[in-house]
Design a protein around this motif. Structure first.
Motif, PDB file in Angstrom:
ATOM      1  N   PRO A   1       0.741  -1.103   0.107  1.00 37.05           N
ATOM      2  CA  PRO A   1       0.000  -0.073   0.141  1.00 37.05           C
ATOM      3  C   PRO A   1       0.856   1.279   0.010  1.00 37.05           C
ATOM      4  O   PRO A   1       0.475   2.388  -0.470  1.00 37.05           O
ATOM      5  CB  PRO A   1      -0.925  -0.131   1.468  1.00 37.05           C
ATOM      6  CG  PRO A   1       0.152  -1.005   2.133  1.00 37.05           C
ATOM      7  CD  PRO A   1       0.799  -1.949   1.312  1.00 37.05           C
ATOM      8  N   GLY A   2       2.063   1.213   0.358  1.00 34.63           N
ATOM      9  CA  GLY A   2       2.846   2.454   0.456  1.00 34.63           C
ATOM     10  C   GLY A   2       4.382   1.979  -0.277  1.00 34.63           C
ATOM     11  O   GLY A   2       4.311   0.852  -0.853  1.00 34.63           O
ATOM     12  N   GLY A   3       5.181   2.941   0.073  1.00 33.13           N
ATOM     13  CA  GLY A   3       6.402   2.687  -0.935  1.00 33.13           C
ATOM     14  C   GLY A   3       7.561   3.223  -0.194  1.00 33.13           C
ATOM     15  O   GLY A   3       7.563   4.202   0.387  1.00 33.13           O
ATOM     16  N   TYR A   4       8.809   2.542  -0.113  1.00 33.46           N
ATOM     17  CA  TYR A   4      10.132   3.236   0.339  1.00 33.46           C
ATOM     18  C   TYR A   4      11.016   3.269  -0.828  1.00 33.46           C
ATOM     19  O   TYR A   4      12.302   3.192  -0.803  1.00 33.46           O
ATOM     20  CB  TYR A   4      10.602   1.992   1.105  1.00 33.46           C
ATOM     21  CG  TYR A   4      10.343   2.066   2.609  1.00 33.46           C
ATOM     22  CD1 TYR A   4      10.389   2.987   3.552  1.00 33.46           C
ATOM     23  CD2 TYR A   4       9.426   0.932   3.133  1.00 33.46           C
ATOM     24  CE1 TYR A   4      10.033   3.004   4.952  1.00 33.46           C
ATOM     25  CE2 TYR A   4       8.806   0.891   4.129  1.00 33.46           C
ATOM     26  CZ  TYR A   4       9.043   1.892   5.300  1.00 33.46           C
ATOM     27  OH  TYR A   4       8.663   1.821   6.591  1.00 33.46           O
ATOM     28  N   GLY A   5      10.507   3.311  -2.169  1.00 35.31           N
ATOM     29  CA  GLY A   5      11.010   3.231  -3.326  1.00 35.31           C
ATOM     30  C   GLY A   5      12.235   4.433  -3.845  1.00 35.31           C
ATOM     31  O   GLY A   5      12.406   5.245  -3.023  1.00 35.31           O
ATOM     32  N   GLY A   6      13.053   4.117  -4.702  1.00 34.69           N
ATOM     33  CA  GLY A   6      14.066   4.863  -4.944  1.00 34.69           C
ATOM     34  C   GLY A   6      13.491   5.906  -5.859  1.00 34.69           C
ATOM     35  O   GLY A   6      14.296   7.231  -5.912  1.00 34.69           O
ATOM     36  N   ASP A   7      12.170   6.392  -6.023  1.00 34.03           N
ATOM     37  CA  ASP A   7      11.649   7.307  -6.536  1.00 34.03           C
ATOM     38  C   ASP A   7      11.893   8.536  -5.569  1.00 34.03           C
ATOM     39  O   ASP A   7      12.050   9.524  -5.896  1.00 34.03           O
ATOM     40  CB  ASP A   7      10.428   6.980  -6.965  1.00 34.03           C
ATOM     41  CG  ASP A   7       9.407   6.389  -6.074  1.00 34.03           C
ATOM     42  OD1 ASP A   7      10.070   6.229  -4.909  1.00 34.03           O
ATOM     43  OD2 ASP A   7       8.242   6.415  -6.343  1.00 34.03           O
TER      44      ASP A   7
END
Length: 222
Positions: free
Chosen positions: A43-49
């Motif tokens: 549901p969420g993100g820790y992404g490189g974006d």
């Protein structure tokens, strides 16, 4: 280049520009309205974006041409929500003829979700490529990517595996394979997909863009 990769790469430059696009909100403050599609399992993100957006925010506060980011330290503090804007506040720590140092905090819904410090370097007579010198660890001895099955084939082989945890990991790789123009080939897919609890978290994966980016990657950081 595969037909699917060719199709996805036709808009890769625009996609990357959309991801790091920031609107200015005053001195050293920027906001991103970039959104992504959440899933049941992610549901969420820790992404490189998020790191890329912080890097872009810092870069835009370095006024003199010729500086290249050569060092970055980032900390993911909270998951990023899919549908809420993120505000980036940059602090200028030091500017000299050779170095520029910045720190940045990313805020979402009144909370800090990411912090980062970055250093830019400039040396007259050197090109950006000269400045970016990397220290490579020793490469492990593994099979060549041509001798490994594609991630698509791996997911097909395990698509009927009856295990929620492993299906969640399959879902993650499936989303990467579907949404991003990258090709992954795992040296040991069983370890990547079905790592047992307590097992060493080491994954060896070949990764490349599914086609020719030209100089897009260089333009993004310069």
């Amino acid at each position: 280049m595969t037909a699917a990769g060719d199709k996805r790469l036709t808009s890769i430059h625009g996609f990357l520009q959309d991801v790091i696009h920031l609107d200015s909100r005053g001195k050293n403050q920027f906001v991103s309205t970039y959104t992504f599609l959440p899933t049941k399992y992610h549901p969420g993100g820790y992404g490189g974006d998020l790191l890329a957006q912080c890097a872009e925010a810092c870069r835009r506060t370095v006024e003199e041409d010729g500086f290249v980011m050569h060092s970055v330290h980032g900390y993911f503090l909270r998951p990023r929500k899919a549908d809420s804007p993120v505000t980036f506040q940059v602090t200028s720590l030091r500017d000299s003829t050779a170095f520029a140092s910045r720190s940045v905090l990313a805020h979402q819904d009144g909370k800090i979700i990411f912090s980062m410090q970055a250093s830019f370097h400039h040396e007259k007579g050197e090109t950006p490529i000269d400045i970016l010198k990397w220290q490579y660890p020793e490469m492990p001895i593994v099979k060549a990517p041509e001798d490994l099955e594609s991630m698509s084939d791996t997911m097909t082989r395990y698509k009927d595996y009856d295990d929620d945890v492993r299906q969640n990991r399959l879902m993650m790789f499936r989303n990467i394979n579907k949404l991003l123009p990258v090709e992954l080939r795992s040296v040991c897919p069983e370890s990547s997909l079905f790592r047992a609890k307590g097992q060493e978290k080491l994954e060896v994966v070949w990764i490349r863009m599914d086609g020719d980016l030209g100089i897009v990657h260089f333009n993004m950081v310069n």
